[in-house]
Scaffold this motif. Structure first.
Motif, PDB file in Angstrom:
ATOM      1  N   ARG A   1      -1.121  18.587   2.392  1.00 55.85           N
ATOM      2  CA  ARG A   1      -2.358  18.960   2.748  1.00 55.85           C
ATOM      3  C   ARG A   1      -2.882  19.837   3.965  1.00 55.85           C
ATOM      4  NH1 ARG A   1      -6.596  14.179   0.629  1.00 55.85           N
ATOM      5  NH2 ARG A   1      -5.971  14.524  -1.823  1.00 55.85           N
ATOM      6  N   TRP A   2      -2.091  19.170   4.857  1.00 56.11           N
ATOM      7  CA  TRP A   2      -2.349  19.736   6.373  1.00 56.11           C
ATOM      8  C   TRP A   2      -1.568  21.236   6.282  1.00 56.11           C
ATOM      9  CZ3 TRP A   2       1.392  21.142  10.266  1.00 56.11           C
ATOM     10  CH2 TRP A   2       0.824  21.159  11.189  1.00 56.11           C
ATOM     11  N   LEU A   3      -0.274  21.222   5.767  1.00 54.40           N
ATOM     12  CA  LEU A   3       0.372  22.509   5.444  1.00 54.40           C
ATOM     13  C   LEU A   3      -0.502  23.457   4.790  1.00 54.40           C
ATOM     14  CD1 LEU A   3       3.900  20.821   5.037  1.00 54.40           C
ATOM     15  CD2 LEU A   3       3.083  22.100   7.049  1.00 54.40           C
ATOM     16  N   PHE A   4      -0.916  23.034   3.792  1.00 55.32           N
ATOM     17  CA  PHE A   4      -1.693  24.029   2.774  1.00 55.32           C
ATOM     18  C   PHE A   4      -3.019  24.556   3.568  1.00 55.32           C
ATOM     19  CE2 PHE A   4      -5.427  24.895   0.047  1.00 55.32           C
ATOM     20  CZ  PHE A   4      -4.948  25.922  -0.471  1.00 55.32           C
ATOM     21  N   ARG A   5      -3.500  23.919   4.571  1.00 53.05           N
ATOM     22  CA  ARG A   5      -4.782  24.373   5.413  1.00 53.05           C
ATOM     23  C   ARG A   5      -4.212  25.001   6.515  1.00 53.05           C
ATOM     24  NH1 ARG A   5      -8.185  18.491   5.977  1.00 53.05           N
ATOM     25  NH2 ARG A   5      -9.088  18.325   3.946  1.00 53.05           N
ATOM     26  N   GLN A   6      -3.283  24.764   7.112  1.00 53.79           N
ATOM     27  CA  GLN A   6      -2.546  25.713   8.227  1.00 53.79           C
ATOM     28  C   GLN A   6      -2.281  27.007   7.476  1.00 53.79           C
ATOM     29  OE1 GLN A   6      -2.455  25.248  11.446  1.00 53.79           O
ATOM     30  NE2 GLN A   6      -3.629  23.431  11.151  1.00 53.79           N
ATOM     31  N   TRP A   7      -1.682  27.001   6.310  1.00 53.58           N
ATOM     32  CA  TRP A   7      -1.262  28.267   5.729  1.00 53.58           C
ATOM     33  C   TRP A   7      -2.384  29.044   5.416  1.00 53.58           C
ATOM     34  CZ3 TRP A   7      -2.509  30.016   0.690  1.00 53.58           C
ATOM     35  CH2 TRP A   7      -1.935  31.196   0.310  1.00 53.58           C
TER      36      TRP A   7
ATOM     37  N   MET B   1       0.685  -1.152  -0.152  1.00 52.96           N
ATOM     38  CA  MET B   1      -0.059   0.037  -0.051  1.00 52.96           C
ATOM     39  C   MET B   1       0.923   1.124   0.075  1.00 52.96           C
ATOM     40  SD  MET B   1      -3.125   0.754   2.511  1.00 52.96           S
ATOM     41  CE  MET B   1      -4.254   2.163   2.127  1.00 52.96           C
ATOM     42  N   ALA B   2       0.394   2.025  -0.602  1.00 47.95           N
ATOM     43  CA  ALA B   2       1.321   3.333  -1.000  1.00 47.95           C
ATOM     44  C   ALA B   2       1.253   4.179   0.354  1.00 47.95           C
ATOM     45  CB  ALA B   2       0.854   4.187  -2.018  1.00 47.95           C
ATOM     46  N   ASP B   3       2.536   4.926   0.447  1.00 49.12           N
ATOM     47  CA  ASP B   3       2.769   5.759   1.708  1.00 49.12           C
ATOM     48  C   ASP B   3       2.115   6.897   1.479  1.00 49.12           C
ATOM     49  OD1 ASP B   3       3.350   6.850   3.903  1.00 49.12           O
ATOM     50  OD2 ASP B   3       5.512   7.195   3.416  1.00 49.12           O
ATOM     51  N   LEU B   4       1.002   7.430   2.027  1.00 50.65           N
ATOM     52  CA  LEU B   4       0.190   8.769   1.909  1.00 50.65           C
ATOM     53  C   LEU B   4       0.645   9.802   3.038  1.00 50.65           C
ATOM     54  CD1 LEU B   4      -3.444   7.392   1.747  1.00 50.65           C
ATOM     55  CD2 LEU B   4      -1.812   7.960  -0.164  1.00 50.65           C
ATOM     56  N   GLY B   5       1.761   9.521   3.719  1.00 49.42           N
ATOM     57  CA  GLY B   5       2.252  10.535   4.575  1.00 49.42           C
ATOM     58  C   GLY B   5       2.589  11.896   3.971  1.00 49.42           C
ATOM     59  N   PRO B   6       3.591  11.767   2.742  1.00 50.94           N
ATOM     60  CA  PRO B   6       3.744  12.962   2.586  1.00 50.94           C
ATOM     61  C   PRO B   6       2.417  13.999   1.879  1.00 50.94           C
ATOM     62  CG  PRO B   6       5.240  11.293   1.518  1.00 50.94           C
ATOM     63  CD  PRO B   6       4.036  10.632   2.201  1.00 50.94           C
ATOM     64  N   ILE B   7       1.711  13.209   1.122  1.00 52.20           N
ATOM     65  CA  ILE B   7       0.342  13.825   0.705  1.00 52.20           C
ATOM     66  C   ILE B   7      -0.469  14.529   1.680  1.00 52.20           C
ATOM     67  CG2 ILE B   7      -1.641  13.579  -0.540  1.00 52.20           C
ATOM     68  CD1 ILE B   7      -0.207  11.472  -2.530  1.00 52.20           C
ATOM     69  N   VAL B   8      -0.477  13.819   2.823  1.00 52.08           N
ATOM     70  CA  VAL B   8      -1.351  14.387   3.980  1.00 52.08           C
ATOM     71  C   VAL B   8      -0.649  15.329   4.798  1.00 52.08           C
ATOM     72  CG1 VAL B   8      -2.267  13.862   6.373  1.00 52.08           C
ATOM     73  CG2 VAL B   8      -2.358  12.042   4.583  1.00 52.08           C
ATOM     74  N   SER B   9       0.625  15.287   4.465  1.00 49.53           N
ATOM     75  CA  SER B   9       1.314  16.595   5.394  1.00 49.53           C
ATOM     76  C   SER B   9       1.248  17.697   4.372  1.00 49.53           C
ATOM     77  CB  SER B   9       2.948  16.076   5.511  1.00 49.53           C
ATOM     78  OG  SER B   9       2.975  14.846   6.194  1.00 49.53           O
TER      79      SER B   9
END
Length: 279
Positions: free
Chosen positions: A11-17, A1-9
């Motif tokens: 998106r979270w950074l974009f929302r915080q920004w 299963m692909a690692d979704l950690g970079p993508i989630v990170s």
């Protein structure tokens, strides 16, 4: 299963920004507005409360208008019900008035005839229901010996003969109808035609004319009147019209006569109160 950690990170950074950018813009806007003398409450009042109040006033006026219309509709419905009741009352009065007119039209010829023969006759009202006249071929009138009625007095209407008084009480009298099985009286066809004897047959729609001289010409439709030969009934009262003729087993010609008066429809009658009472 692909690692979704970079993508989630990401998106979270974009929302915080985006969140902090919005907060900073709001704070900056408030600071700029404060520098220019414009408060946040003023903006809330102008952009939020004023439109809400205007909308509330509009809705309130519309509700008031609907309530007034509803009240007017209720008032109109109540007025409509009142008018309907008034119309129904007037219709009842009109029907009663028509009944009075019919009663007056019925009484007028009786009254005129009574006035013309006032010394020798009086009017009377039938007091028993129609079924009595149909079943027993008798009626009861509201005049008796106190009013001058005597036995065998002729009872008639402007249309013709009803019968004669069979028994007399103090305030009422019993009348034997033409259709009674034991009714007998002298009769004449037309004003100067052959004479005979009228017999009741127990049938309100037919009586029988007998003992007409042989060879007499009696066409259908000929009127039949009382002859007065028996000394009980006065002469000249219409009895009815000849409907048909037939020959009996003995060779006698019998004439069926349709009575001029329908007993079940009689409400008022004229009674002859002056005359000779048969023994």
């Amino acid at each position: 299963m692909a690692d979704l950690g970079p993508i989630v990170s990401r998106r979270w950074l974009f929302r915080q920004w985006l969140l902090w950018t919005t907060v900073c813009w709001a704070l900056l806007s408030v600071q700029v507005l404060n520098q220019r003398g414009i408060s946040l409450g003023f903006l809330v009042q102008q952009w939020v409360w004023t439109p809400v109040l205007h909308e509330y006033e509009r809705v309130y006026r519309q509700v008031q208008d609907w309530r007034d219309r509803w009240r007017t509709m209720n008032e109109l419905a109540e007025e409509n019900r009142r008018l309907r009741a008034e119309v129904f009352r007037y219709q009842q009065m009109e029907r009663q008035y028509e009944q009075v007119l019919q009663e007056m039209a019925l009484l007028k010829p009786l009254y005129e005839r009574w006035q013309a023969r006032r010394p020798s006759s009086l009017w009377a009202r039938v007091v028993l229901p129609d079924v009595h006249a149909i079943r027993w071929h008798q009626i009861v009138i509201d005049r008796g010996s106190r009013h001058g009625v005597h036995q065998y007095a002729a009872v008639s209407t402007p249309d013709g003969l009803v019968g004669y008084v069979e028994s007399v009480g103090s305030t009422t009298s019993q009348v034997r109808l033409v259709s009674h099985p034991f009714f007998r009286c002298g009769a004449r066809v037309g004003t100067d035609g052959p004479m005979g004897v009228l017999y009741g047959q127990g049938n309100v729609s037919r009586v029988l004319l007998r003992y007409v001289p042989q060879g007499s010409v009696v066409p259908p439709g000929s009127p039949v009147y009382t002859s007065g030969i028996e000394g009980v009934l006065p002469a000249g009262l219409r009895v009815g019209w000849v409907e048909a003729s037939r020959t009996s087993d003995t060779g006698e010609v019998l004439y069926e006569v349709r009575p001029a008066v329908v007993p079940s429809q009689v409400s008022w009658v004229i009674v002859d109160v002056v005359g000779v009472t048969p023994p």
